[in-house]
Scaffold this motif. Sequence first.
Motif, PDB file in Angstrom:
ATOM      1  N   THR A   1     -12.171 -53.604 -14.004  1.00  0.00           N
ATOM      2  CA  THR A   1     -11.635 -52.490 -13.219  1.00  0.00           C
ATOM      3  C   THR A   1     -11.350 -51.284 -14.117  1.00  0.00           C
ATOM      4  OG1 THR A   1     -10.644 -54.086 -11.691  1.00  0.00           O
ATOM      5  CG2 THR A   1      -9.824 -51.820 -11.593  1.00  0.00           C
TER       6      THR A   1
ATOM      7  N   LEU B   1     -18.531 -51.563 -11.811  1.00  0.00           N
ATOM      8  CA  LEU B   1     -18.102 -51.824 -10.425  1.00  0.00           C
ATOM      9  C   LEU B   1     -18.780 -53.083  -9.888  1.00  0.00           C
ATOM     10  CD1 LEU B   1     -18.181 -48.207  -8.930  1.00  0.00           C
ATOM     11  CD2 LEU B   1     -16.141 -49.570  -9.495  1.00  0.00           C
ATOM     12  N   ALA B   2     -20.054 -53.254 -10.216  1.00  0.00           N
ATOM     13  CA  ALA B   2     -20.767 -54.461  -9.800  1.00  0.00           C
ATOM     14  C   ALA B   2     -20.189 -55.693 -10.489  1.00  0.00           C
ATOM     15  CB  ALA B   2     -22.259 -54.325 -10.100  1.00  0.00           C
ATOM     16  N   HIS B   3     -19.749 -55.543 -11.740  1.00  0.00           N
ATOM     17  CA  HIS B   3     -19.119 -56.663 -12.447  1.00  0.00           C
ATOM     18  C   HIS B   3     -17.822 -57.065 -11.757  1.00  0.00           C
ATOM     19  CE1 HIS B   3     -21.271 -55.593 -16.488  1.00  0.00           C
ATOM     20  NE2 HIS B   3     -22.109 -55.813 -15.493  1.00  0.00           N
ATOM     21  N   MET B   4     -17.062 -56.068 -11.280  1.00  0.00           N
ATOM     22  CA  MET B   4     -15.847 -56.377 -10.534  1.00  0.00           C
ATOM     23  C   MET B   4     -16.182 -57.234  -9.320  1.00  0.00           C
ATOM     24  SD  MET B   4     -14.041 -52.590 -10.556  1.00  0.00           S
ATOM     25  CE  MET B   4     -13.092 -52.958  -9.092  1.00  0.00           C
ATOM     26  N   GLU B   5     -17.228 -56.850  -8.627  1.00  0.00           N
ATOM     27  CA  GLU B   5     -17.644 -57.589  -7.438  1.00  0.00           C
ATOM     28  C   GLU B   5     -18.046 -59.024  -7.794  1.00  0.00           C
ATOM     29  OE1 GLU B   5     -20.546 -57.013  -3.590  1.00  0.00           O
ATOM     30  OE2 GLU B   5     -21.055 -55.962  -5.431  1.00  0.00           O
TER      31      GLU B   5
ATOM     32  N   ALA C   1     -14.849 -61.043  -8.575  1.00  0.00           N
ATOM     33  CA  ALA C   1     -14.123 -61.308  -7.328  1.00  0.00           C
ATOM     34  C   ALA C   1     -14.829 -62.370  -6.486  1.00  0.00           C
ATOM     35  CB  ALA C   1     -13.955 -60.014  -6.534  1.00  0.00           C
ATOM     36  N   ALA C   2     -16.155 -62.303  -6.413  1.00  0.00           N
ATOM     37  CA  ALA C   2     -16.913 -63.290  -5.632  1.00  0.00           C
ATOM     38  C   ALA C   2     -16.767 -64.690  -6.237  1.00  0.00           C
ATOM     39  CB  ALA C   2     -18.388 -62.892  -5.557  1.00  0.00           C
TER      40      ALA C   2
ATOM     41  N   ARG D   1     -13.267 -65.949  -5.424  1.00  0.00           N
ATOM     42  CA  ARG D   1     -13.185 -66.322  -4.001  1.00  0.00           C
ATOM     43  C   ARG D   1     -13.866 -67.663  -3.750  1.00  0.00           C
ATOM     44  NH1 ARG D   1     -10.596 -67.242   0.305  1.00  0.00           N
ATOM     45  NH2 ARG D   1     -11.819 -67.100   2.203  1.00  0.00           N
TER      46      ARG D   1
END
Length: 159
Positions: A22, A52-56, A59-60, A63
Amino acid sequence: DCTSPAAAKVIITQLGGPDGETAAAMRYLNQRYAMPNRHVAGLLTDIGTEELAHMEMIAAIVRQLTRNMTMEDVKKAGFDTYFVDHTGGIWPQAASGMPFYDNILRLVDIPDVREPIKFLRQREVTHFQRFGEALRMIQEDMDCKNFYAMNPSFDNPNK
């Protein structure tokens, strides 16, 4: 299905903190506005967007590791202190940056988690190389008589 709050507890730390995904995304995307070299500004945009893609991705992964956890899983894994504040939500935690990917790989043995973490670690190496490109571009733009890390022409209103 792989429920592992213990692995999630380790991996989620890469999302936040001063050196997490982030902060990296925000740092690079904001630094580009003050960058006088448009090629380097473009490079910062590219890297910031990738962060930003690394954050996603982080998070994935978190989850997937927590979506089916039970309260017993939460307590057993030591995920309870995080759970008290965020339940199953994904919020940035402290991180130490690239070396932490190696630590994740030392602690997590789930193949479906390890492979994207290896990818992210490699991308950090690539970013380091891109910053080398940026440094070369900036140095080429500087006055060859300038031996310091700043360009005196920046403060010269006559240029």
